[in-house]
Design a protein around this motif. Structure first.
Motif, PDB file in Angstrom:
ATOM      1  N   ALA A  51      11.620   4.495   7.555  1.00  0.00           N
ATOM      2  CA  ALA A  51      10.162   4.428   7.647  1.00  0.00           C
ATOM      3  C   ALA A  51       9.612   3.243   6.864  1.00  0.00           C
ATOM      4  N   MET A  52      10.165   2.987   5.674  1.00  0.00           N
ATOM      5  CA  MET A  52       9.694   1.851   4.890  1.00  0.00           C
ATOM      6  C   MET A  52      10.072   0.532   5.543  1.00  0.00           C
ATOM      7  N   LEU A  53      11.254   0.471   6.133  1.00  0.00           N
ATOM      8  CA  LEU A  53      11.666  -0.753   6.836  1.00  0.00           C
ATOM      9  C   LEU A  53      10.684  -1.077   7.960  1.00  0.00           C
ATOM     10  N   ILE A  54      10.368  -0.080   8.763  1.00  0.00           N
ATOM     11  CA  ILE A  54       9.445  -0.308   9.882  1.00  0.00           C
ATOM     12  C   ILE A  54       8.060  -0.673   9.363  1.00  0.00           C
ATOM     13  N   PHE A  55       7.605   0.022   8.332  1.00  0.00           N
ATOM     14  CA  PHE A  55       6.263  -0.237   7.800  1.00  0.00           C
ATOM     15  C   PHE A  55       6.132  -1.664   7.277  1.00  0.00           C
ATOM     16  N   VAL A  56       7.110  -2.117   6.490  1.00  0.00           N
ATOM     17  CA  VAL A  56       7.046  -3.472   5.938  1.00  0.00           C
ATOM     18  C   VAL A  56       7.185  -4.515   7.036  1.00  0.00           C
ATOM     19  N   LEU A  57       8.061  -4.255   7.988  1.00  0.00           N
ATOM     20  CA  LEU A  57       8.231  -5.211   9.083  1.00  0.00           C
ATOM     21  C   LEU A  57       6.942  -5.377   9.876  1.00  0.00           C
ATOM     22  N   LEU A  58       6.308  -4.275  10.244  1.00  0.00           N
ATOM     23  CA  LEU A  58       5.084  -4.354  11.038  1.00  0.00           C
ATOM     24  C   LEU A  58       3.902  -4.854  10.202  1.00  0.00           C
ATOM     25  N   GLY A  59       3.785  -4.328   8.972  1.00  0.00           N
ATOM     26  CA  GLY A  59       2.656  -4.717   8.141  1.00  0.00           C
ATOM     27  C   GLY A  59       2.684  -6.192   7.766  1.00  0.00           C
ATOM     28  N   LEU A  60       3.836  -6.654   7.283  1.00  0.00           N
ATOM     29  CA  LEU A  60       3.930  -8.069   6.919  1.00  0.00           C
ATOM     30  C   LEU A  60       3.835  -8.956   8.157  1.00  0.00           C
ATOM     31  N   GLY A  61       4.292  -8.452   9.296  1.00  0.00           N
ATOM     32  CA  GLY A  61       4.186  -9.247  10.518  1.00  0.00           C
ATOM     33  C   GLY A  61       2.751  -9.554  10.895  1.00  0.00           C
ATOM     34  N   LEU A  80      -7.576  -7.284  11.382  1.00  0.00           N
ATOM     35  CA  LEU A  80      -6.288  -7.106  12.055  1.00  0.00           C
ATOM     36  C   LEU A  80      -5.235  -6.588  11.074  1.00  0.00           C
ATOM     37  N   ILE A  81      -5.151  -7.210   9.901  1.00  0.00           N
ATOM     38  CA  ILE A  81      -4.155  -6.811   8.899  1.00  0.00           C
ATOM     39  C   ILE A  81      -4.409  -5.383   8.434  1.00  0.00           C
ATOM     40  N   SER A  82      -5.654  -5.059   8.170  1.00  0.00           N
ATOM     41  CA  SER A  82      -5.992  -3.718   7.672  1.00  0.00           C
ATOM     42  C   SER A  82      -5.661  -2.652   8.703  1.00  0.00           C
ATOM     43  N   LEU A  83      -6.005  -2.894   9.952  1.00  0.00           N
ATOM     44  CA  LEU A  83      -5.717  -1.919  11.005  1.00  0.00           C
ATOM     45  C   LEU A  83      -4.212  -1.757  11.216  1.00  0.00           C
ATOM     46  N   CYS A  84      -3.472  -2.855  11.126  1.00  0.00           N
ATOM     47  CA  CYS A  84      -2.031  -2.779  11.336  1.00  0.00           C
ATOM     48  C   CYS A  84      -1.372  -1.946  10.231  1.00  0.00           C
ATOM     49  N   PHE A  85      -1.741  -2.178   8.986  1.00  0.00           N
ATOM     50  CA  PHE A  85      -1.177  -1.397   7.890  1.00  0.00           C
ATOM     51  C   PHE A  85      -1.581   0.076   8.004  1.00  0.00           C
ATOM     52  N   GLY A  86      -2.864   0.319   8.284  1.00  0.00           N
ATOM     53  CA  GLY A  86      -3.340   1.697   8.349  1.00  0.00           C
ATOM     54  C   GLY A  86      -2.758   2.478   9.509  1.00  0.00           C
ATOM     55  N   LEU A  87      -2.754   1.882  10.694  1.00  0.00           N
ATOM     56  CA  LEU A  87      -2.223   2.582  11.863  1.00  0.00           C
ATOM     57  C   LEU A  87      -0.711   2.738  11.782  1.00  0.00           C
ATOM     58  N   SER A  88      -0.038   1.785  11.136  1.00  0.00           N
ATOM     59  CA  SER A  88       1.413   1.922  10.954  1.00  0.00           C
ATOM     60  C   SER A  88       1.731   3.132  10.092  1.00  0.00           C
ATOM     61  N   LEU A 203      -6.156   6.010   7.746  1.00  0.00           N
ATOM     62  CA  LEU A 203      -7.490   5.425   7.556  1.00  0.00           C
ATOM     63  C   LEU A 203      -7.751   5.103   6.092  1.00  0.00           C
ATOM     64  N   SER A 204      -7.214   5.918   5.178  1.00  0.00           N
ATOM     65  CA  SER A 204      -7.395   5.617   3.753  1.00  0.00           C
ATOM     66  C   SER A 204      -6.683   4.320   3.390  1.00  0.00           C
ATOM     67  N   VAL A 205      -5.517   4.068   4.001  1.00  0.00           N
ATOM     68  CA  VAL A 205      -4.821   2.795   3.785  1.00  0.00           C
ATOM     69  C   VAL A 205      -5.627   1.651   4.375  1.00  0.00           C
ATOM     70  N   CYS A 206      -6.187   1.863   5.547  1.00  0.00           N
ATOM     71  CA  CYS A 206      -7.000   0.829   6.200  1.00  0.00           C
ATOM     72  C   CYS A 206      -8.230   0.484   5.363  1.00  0.00           C
TER      73      CYS A 206
END
Length: 329
Positions: A51-61, A80-88, A203-206
């Protein structure tokens, strides 16, 4: 001979005094590591890693600026960055919640350890899996991204216009908001929850990213900052992204668990301590939940159900039951 005999007696007496304490420490250590060497636990650890691998890959991407090669590249899209981190996070919590509890954040894991929902031994394995997953995700992104647009690979950094102390406060506050949301949406004592807990956490992350990206890059997650820092070798003010989130997470979990919405078992322990004083509690003993005047009071006295977030509850109850049996014998 007498001196030798007396010395032997002293040694035996010290040994008898030390053996109970040694056995007690051994029992505590065994209890701490109970459940670690099981298939279910290692499945959970692997789930945290993936889960962390996918999150960092998508978020940093989402932080990669593909227009960086242009003469005047546009600024990063914060929405864009906020939505990607939050939705991920929302998606991964939904996917891995039943496998590992979906912490996907060392700050959340430390908060669960602080509130006794996760043992220290298991928390160490969780932290290791999260950090390794973050490094692996950042390494994959580094390998598949062209060097011309790679930039800093989403390394979090403190804005030059604020001090490290201010950055520490920002990270503390946004992580406090995240962990408080986690505790509130995963609380088994609540019966008023209607929506998706995973979406609320996402949403709290976003929200945290929308607010704090200009200040600190909005880490909210020490492993998220650790992964790209290892790959890029950038460690400036890195301690901020560990100290701030960890303090904020522990404060949020402690306030929710022990002040705003305490567990019924903890309340009973407090009541047993207060019973030694002159507090007139006899009239409240044996009351049914319906006897309380408000709905909030009825929710407080209801027995909480087991949740995947509190992975230690079942084992703790088993130990308490075993202790009661031994005391009766």
């Amino acid at each position: 001979m007498r001196e030798e005999f007396s010395g032997r007696n002293k040694f035996c007496g010290c040994l008898r005094r030390c053996l109970p304490s040694c056995s007690c420490h051994c029992e505590c250590a065994m209890a701490a590591f109970k459940g670690v060497w099981t298939q279910d636990f290692w499945r959970a650890v692997c789930g945290e890693f993936l889960a962390m691998l996918i999150f960092v890959l998508l978020g940093l991407g989402s932080t990669i600026n593909w227009s960086a090669a242009q003469e005047s590249p546009p600024p990063p899209d914060l929405v864009l960055i906020s939505l990607c981190f939050g939705l991920s996070i929302a998606t991964l919590v939904q996917c891995f919640g039943h496998i590992s509890g979906a912490h996907i954040n060392p700050a959340v894991t430390v908060a669960m350890v602080a509130t006794r929902k996760l043992s220290l031994a298991k928390g160490v394995f969780y932290l290791g899996a999260q950090c390794l997953g973050a490094v692996a995700g950042a390494a994959i992104l580094y390998g598949v991204t062209p060097p011309a647009v790679r930039g800093s690979l989403g390394v979090t950094s403190v804005n030059a216009g604020i001090s490290t102390g201010h950055a520490l406060v920002i990270e503390l506050l946004i992580t406090f908001e995240l962990v408080f949301t986690v505790c509130a949406t995963c609380d088994p004592k609540r019966s008023d929850l209607k929506g998706s807990a995973a979406l609320a956490i996402g949403l709290s992350v976003c929200i945290g990213h929308l607010f704090a990206i200009p200040y600190t890059g909005a880490s909210m997650n020490p492993a998220r900052s650790f992964g790209p820092a290892v790959i890029m070798g950038h460690w400036e003010n890195h301690w901020v992204y560990w100290v701030g989130p960890l303090i904020g997470a522990v404060i949020a979990a402690a306030l929710y668990e022990y002040l705003f919405c305490p567990d019924i078992e903890l309340k009973r322990r407090y009541t047993s301590v207060l019973s030694k004083s002159s507090f007139p509690r006899g009239q409240y003993e044996g009351m049914e939940p319906a006897a309380f005047p408000s709905e909030q009071a009825q929710l407080v006295v209801k027995q909480p159900a087991f949740t995947v977030l509190d992975v230690e509850r079942a084992e703790r109850k088993e130990r308490e039951a075993a202790g009661e049996v031994l005391s009766s014998v």
